[in-house]
Write an enzyme that holds these catalytic residues in place. Structure first.
Site, mmCIF file in Angstrom:
data_model
loop_
_atom_site.group_PDB
_atom_site.id
_atom_site.type_symbol
_atom_site.label_atom_id
_atom_site.label_comp_id
_atom_site.label_asym_id
_atom_site.label_seq_id
_atom_site.Cartn_x
_atom_site.Cartn_y
_atom_site.Cartn_z
ATOM 1 N N ASP A 160 0.824 -1.201 0.000
ATOM 2 C CA ASP A 160 0.000 0.000 0.000
ATOM 3 C C ASP A 160 0.870 1.268 0.000
ATOM 4 O O ASP A 160 1.907 1.313 0.632
ATOM 5 C CB ASP A 160 -0.885 -0.044 1.265
ATOM 6 N N GLU A 214 -3.431 -0.262 -8.325
ATOM 7 C CA GLU A 214 -4.257 0.881 -7.906
ATOM 8 C C GLU A 214 -3.426 2.158 -7.945
ATOM 9 O O GLU A 214 -2.253 2.157 -7.581
ATOM 10 C CB GLU A 214 -4.794 0.666 -6.478
#
Ligand code: ZN
Length: 439
Positions: A160, A214
């Protein structure tokens, strides 16, 4: 060393070739128990007088294997369901970050019957640095939880908020299946610089692989306008870059561990428009800092047409703190005091707007009311952002001040921690209106 077995986890039985596997709680912590030819594959200790319930192997000797990173790699090689997977094709996907490496069992029990794909391993570089963990270790914790719970429906692993090629390479080499590229440092250089960097990362690391990519622009100074979003979407398409999700910076504030702050009507309007662009270009909207955003959960579900990615992490840490406050009041008092003293340092990494004057004085709060701090926004925020400092704090002699005690306590009260997560994360999923599988 003689290890006393306490209990075998009933959902952990597996067979592979002529070998039997299960996980067992022992007085030295959870262990993997392997019989048959496979036991030579693992590091561990050979024992003979071990519980054999349900085990059909004729093998007399067993190996008790610690839950190490190395052993988890072998488990992932042998058992497909323990390998993280891409979540493409799943409408609702949820990041369930587990900063301590103790929450995944609770997360699995919360979502196992629901129509949602969990990303059980999810940490940012900031979290890794603050917890002193590695990507390999975070994935290992998720792997063991999946194995122990017998959860075969699949899970993801998200590196992330990664900002550099090196960070992305580390996460991918560790077996991660999702990469969240943080472009916040490129945004001030203009959207073209973003797009160029994103395409470069995609071409070097992602193209041709089944990785969920992402793009996050949520940690920037300015709200992502619809024009900017559309511009990015169009430019990425032109560069033939496939993203599965994009995390805009929405209006209002998504602070850690508390509800949404801002104009919900405005948020609704913007989310709807962002989701429309995402739909048009074939990806989903991703909502970061999704912990505890109860007032907007129904809106998220409705306006995205039930297609979104939502990330949580800190709220599971706060549930751990709640367990500590309930069962170890003296440790809680030390953590609380430490958090207040070290808040200025923690505020360098996290933006919060808490009002310290609203936090009841610790000396006036009896033990039974300590868990109540976890119901108050200001105290929640202080306890939320100081986790890294708490975990890494050392005594004068170099020993860890809190970390070992936190882990010992949470291991001792694991059933209570699991229940707390089922309740609290369960409230998130209820708020989002997530249905049972096939329901
Ligand atoms: Zn974010």
């Amino acid at each position: 060393m003689r290890i006393e077995q306490v209990e075998i986890y009933p959902n952990s039985w597996q067979k592979h070739g002529g070998s039997d596997y299960c996980m067992t709680a022992t007085d030295a912590g959870d262990m993997l128990q392997v019989s048959g030819p496979d036991k030579t594959l693992f590091e561990g200790e050979l024992v003979s007088d071990i519980k054999k319930t349900q085990c059909q192997s004729t093998d007399k000797a067993y190996k008790l294997c610690p839950l190490t990173v190395e052993n988890s790699k072998i488990i992932r090689e042998l058992f497909d369901f323990t390998r993280p997977k891409s979540h493409k094709g799943h409408d609702i996907t949820i990041g369930l970050g587990d900063r301590l490496g103790l929450a995944s069992a609770g997360h699995i029990r919360t979502i196992k019957d629901l129509d949602v794909f969990p990303v059980l391993a999810q940490q940012s570089m900031r979290e890794l640095n603050l917890t002193g963990r590695t990507y390999a270790d975070v994935l290992s914790s998720a792997t063991w939880a999946v194995f122990r719970e017998g959860y075969i429906k699949g899970y993801g692993a998200d590196g992330d908020h990664l900002k550099t090629h090196e960070e992305i390479k580390t996460a991918l080499d560790s077996g991660y299946t999702m990469i969240t590229l943080d472009c916040s440092e490129h945004i001030p250089l203009g959207l073209d610089a973003v797009v160029k960097f994103t395409a470069d990362v995609f071409n070097r690391h992602i193209r041709g692989k089944n990785i969920d990519f992402e793009l996050s622009v949520d940690e920037t100074q300015t709200v992502t306008t619809l024009e900017d979003h559309r511009y990015i979407a169009r430019a990425l398409k032109k560069e033939d870059v496939d993203i599965v999700s994009l995390a805009p910076r929405f209006c209002g504030e998504f602070q850690k561990g508390i509800d949404y702050i801002g104009d919900i009507r405005q948020f609704e309007k913007e989310l709807k428009a962002h989701a429309k662009i995402a739909d048009e270009y074939g990806y989903k909207i991703s909502i970061h800092s999704g912990s505890d955003k109860f007032s907007i959960f129904p809106v998220i579900s409705r306006l995205t047409g039930g297609r979104y990615h939502l990330k949580t992490a800190g709220t599971s840490w706060l549930e751990a703190v709640r367990v500590i406050a309930t069962y170890a009041p003296s440790l809680y008092r030390q953590l609380h005091t430490y958090a207040l003293e070290n808040l200025p340092e923690a505020r360098k990494y996290y933006h919060i707007s808490c009002d310290l004057s609203k936090i009841a004085a610790l000396e006036d709060t009896p033990d039974v009311r300590l868990p109540g701090y976890l119901n108050e926004n200001d105290a929640r925020q202080v306890l939320h952002i100081t986790y890294g400092l708490m975990l890494q704090s050392r005594n004068g002699d170099g020993t860890l001040r809190f970390r070992d005690r936190i882990y010992r306590l949470l291991n001792e009260y694991e059933p209570e921690y699991i229940s707390a997560l089922e309740k609290h994360i369960g409230q998130h999923l209820t708020g989002l209106g997530i249905k049972k599988t096939g329901g």
